[in-house]
Scaffold this motif. Structure first.
Motif, mmCIF file in Angstrom:
data_model
loop_
_atom_site.group_PDB
_atom_site.id
_atom_site.type_symbol
_atom_site.label_atom_id
_atom_site.label_comp_id
_atom_site.label_asym_id
_atom_site.label_seq_id
_atom_site.Cartn_x
_atom_site.Cartn_y
_atom_site.Cartn_z
ATOM 1 N N SER A 103 0.837 -1.202 0.000
ATOM 2 C CA SER A 103 0.000 0.000 0.000
ATOM 3 C C SER A 103 0.869 1.248 0.000
ATOM 4 O O SER A 103 1.862 1.322 0.726
ATOM 5 N N PHE A 105 0.389 5.367 0.501
ATOM 6 C CA PHE A 105 -0.403 6.560 0.803
ATOM 7 C C PHE A 105 0.441 7.782 0.469
ATOM 8 O O PHE A 105 1.622 7.836 0.794
ATOM 9 N N ASP A 107 0.185 12.263 0.206
ATOM 10 C CA ASP A 107 -0.546 13.520 0.212
ATOM 11 C C ASP A 107 0.389 14.654 -0.191
ATOM 12 O O ASP A 107 1.608 14.490 -0.212
ATOM 13 N N ALA A 152 -4.915 13.880 -1.450
ATOM 14 C CA ALA A 152 -4.173 12.646 -1.186
ATOM 15 C C ALA A 152 -4.680 11.536 -2.094
ATOM 16 O O ALA A 152 -5.737 11.637 -2.719
ATOM 17 N N LEU A 154 -4.547 6.931 -2.435
ATOM 18 C CA LEU A 154 -4.173 5.610 -1.962
ATOM 19 C C LEU A 154 -3.975 4.730 -3.184
ATOM 20 O O LEU A 154 -4.829 4.699 -4.085
ATOM 21 N N ILE A 204 4.939 10.403 1.753
ATOM 22 C CA ILE A 204 4.553 9.072 1.305
ATOM 23 C C ILE A 204 4.771 8.058 2.424
ATOM 24 O O ILE A 204 5.767 8.107 3.146
ATOM 25 N N THR A 228 -12.078 -3.278 -1.002
ATOM 26 C CA THR A 228 -10.820 -2.741 -0.500
ATOM 27 C C THR A 228 -10.123 -3.772 0.376
ATOM 28 O O THR A 228 -10.649 -4.865 0.624
ATOM 29 N N ASP A 235 -3.296 -0.017 7.115
ATOM 30 C CA ASP A 235 -3.487 1.107 8.032
ATOM 31 C C ASP A 235 -2.154 1.748 8.409
ATOM 32 O O ASP A 235 -2.048 2.970 8.532
ATOM 33 N N ALA A 238 -0.799 4.392 6.081
ATOM 34 C CA ALA A 238 -1.364 5.721 6.301
ATOM 35 C C ALA A 238 -0.678 6.415 7.476
ATOM 36 O O ALA A 238 -0.423 7.628 7.429
ATOM 37 N N GLN A 241 2.680 7.673 6.324
ATOM 38 C CA GLN A 241 2.548 8.896 5.516
ATOM 39 C C GLN A 241 2.432 10.115 6.419
ATOM 40 O O GLN A 241 3.044 11.157 6.158
ATOM 41 N N SER A 242 1.694 9.997 7.501
ATOM 42 C CA SER A 242 1.530 11.138 8.407
ATOM 43 C C SER A 242 2.823 11.452 9.156
ATOM 44 O O SER A 242 3.022 12.574 9.609
#
Length: 460
Positions: A103, A105, A107, A152, A154, A204, A228, A235, A238, A241-242
């Motif tokens: 995955s 992610f 933004d 953002a 995914l 990312i 999904t 999870d 994500a 990414q933050s």
């Protein structure tokens, strides 16, 4: 005018299309009249008279085509944005399926500030162009854009019948290309057209879940459903990414172990706290399982300045980036070939995973013009670097220089119009899981480095 960067023409085509769809004249954007004049003209401009589906640029000037050409891939990835095609039969059912996935992610950091600096009419096409470029990069690397979420997106990397190692490598390469595209193309391009975008950047997060760790199913109610993936590792991507800084990618422990990604191309994130530099070793939150056991999850930041040097783009483009160790020469090239059974196929750096036990041949080529361009004799040095757990177990990790080779000028009568130059060949093989490199450096007679390139080999 700034440097060219990766896929500048492709991004220009995306800007054209984004502005066309918003009814903005490209000629107005290209002018240097300043922001006030630009907005005034935007407000009174009529939509461009372009037929539906018609491109403003030739079809080959796209980011996806540039990527696929660089990585040696044919065709284009035309999969629609949305449902993963391998799990469409789950739509609206109660059925589930286990299958690995990587995955990504992403933004646009600081994009909220755009609305405070520019009119909304301008913010729309800026954000739209950047997200379109990101989506085309994902697709160019055989990824699937699952959904857009404001500023953002995914994306998933992984298909049935494709080895999971290749999916992980595609995701890491996608993150590296996205960073290079933002710092080397998008920001300079916008600056060349009177839009200050230095505060923008991609953040990312990447992680991987194996066949026992990711469950695919249909979510929603009748008429409004989405297929999904459910997984701690989706999870976590994500969360990563933050945690990422501007124009960096954070990767999780699972993705590191899946391909034995080396420390040479990743590091601990560093932050300043109370006047001290703190290294971040784990996810910024621990989790407890059903038995109450606490789990800390290792995370790392990709060292883009190092990994970018491995990307299979032209050397002149890679060497132009800040922090690059590479040295370009129009008269020297360095390539890798997979050989065997009477055939030879070029392996483009980090483009895919090779199996163990394959034969490799590295070619360092001097074209005929090099013999007039440099002071001979030249010294050619190749340096192999092995990484990873398997190489360490066999006491074969580390740096292994090959004996230098000297290249002299042949007899003057030998250099004629039929002389094509000289190619030095070096044999190697694939032996240990992980990412390994071969670096070639050429020195002139005065000891100056006139060429340096490096090729990365992924082995599964």
């Amino acid at each position: 005018m700034s440097r060219k960067g990766f896929s500048r023409e492709g991004f220009d085509a995306i800007v054209n299309e984004a502005m066309r769809s918003k009814g903005v004249r490209k000629a107005v954007f290209d002018s240097a009249m300043g922001l006030e004049g630009f907005i005034e003209n935007v407000q009174r401009s009529a939509p461009l008279n372009i037929a539906e589906g018609q491109s403003l640029h030739p079809a080959d000037e796209t980011i996806q085509r540039d990527i696929r050409k660089a990585f040696g891939r044919s065709g284009t990835n035309d999969l629609p944005i949305g449902t993963h095609p391998d799990f469409e039969e789950l739509q609206g059912t109660k059925n589930v399926e286990l299958h690995h996935i990587c995955s990504l992610f992403l933004d646009i950091k600081n994009s909220t500030r755009l609305s405070l600096l520019y009119p909304l009419t301008e913010v729309v096409w800026i954000k739209d162009s950047i997200l379109r470029a990101a989506a085309e990069t994902v697709r160019g690397m055989d990824g699937i854009v699952h959904r857009f979420m404001g500023d953002a997106l995914l994306a998933f990397f992984g298909r049935k019948g494709v080895p999971f190692e290749d999916s992980v490598v595609n995701a890491i390469n996608c993150a590296a290309v996205l960073e290079a595209l933002m710092v080397g193309t998008i920001i300079p391009y916008l600056a060349d057209h009177n839009v200050d975008a230095n505060y923008l950047g991609f953040r990312i997060g990447l992680d991987f879940g194996d066949d026992k760790q990711v469950l695919w199913s249909s979510y929603g109610v009748e008429g409004v459903t989405e297929i999904t993936a459910t997984s701690f590792y989706v999870d976590v991507a994500a969360k990563l990414q933050s945690m990422a800084r501007k124009n960096t990618a954070m990767i999780g422990e699972n993705i590191i172990s899946a391909i034995d990604f080396p420390d040479s191309f990743s590091c601990k994130k560093k932050i300043k706290r109370g006047g001290e530099i703190i290294e971040i070793d784990y996810l910024n939150k621990s989790y407890s399982d059903a038995e109450g056991n606490q789990h800390r999850y290792k995370v790392r930041e990709i060292v883009h300045s190092a990994y970018r040097d491995l990307l299979p783009y032209p050397l002149e483009e890679r060497a132009d980036f800040a922090g690059s160790r590479l040295v370009n020469s129009e008269h020297i090239s360095f390539k890798c070939f997979v050989t065997g059974a009477g055939s030879s196929t070029e392996y483009r750096s980090v483009s895919r995973c090779l199996s163990k036990g394959q034969s490799l041949e590295f070619h360092l080529t001097l074209n005929s013009a090099a013999y007039n361009a440099y002071d001979f004799p030249l010294k050619v040095v190749l340096q192999k670097r092995n990484h990873g757990v398997e190489a360490k177990l066999h006491n074969d990790a580390g740096v292994f220089p090959k004996p230098p080779e000297m290249v002299s000028v042949p007899d003057k009568n030998f250099i004629t119009r039929f002389f094509n130059g000289k190619t030095l060949k070096f044999s190697e093989g694939t032996k240990y899981k992980g990412l390994h490199t071969m670096e070639a450096t050429v020195h002139d007679a005065n000891g100056a480095v006139i060429f340096r390139d490096v090729i990365g080999i992924f082995i599964k």
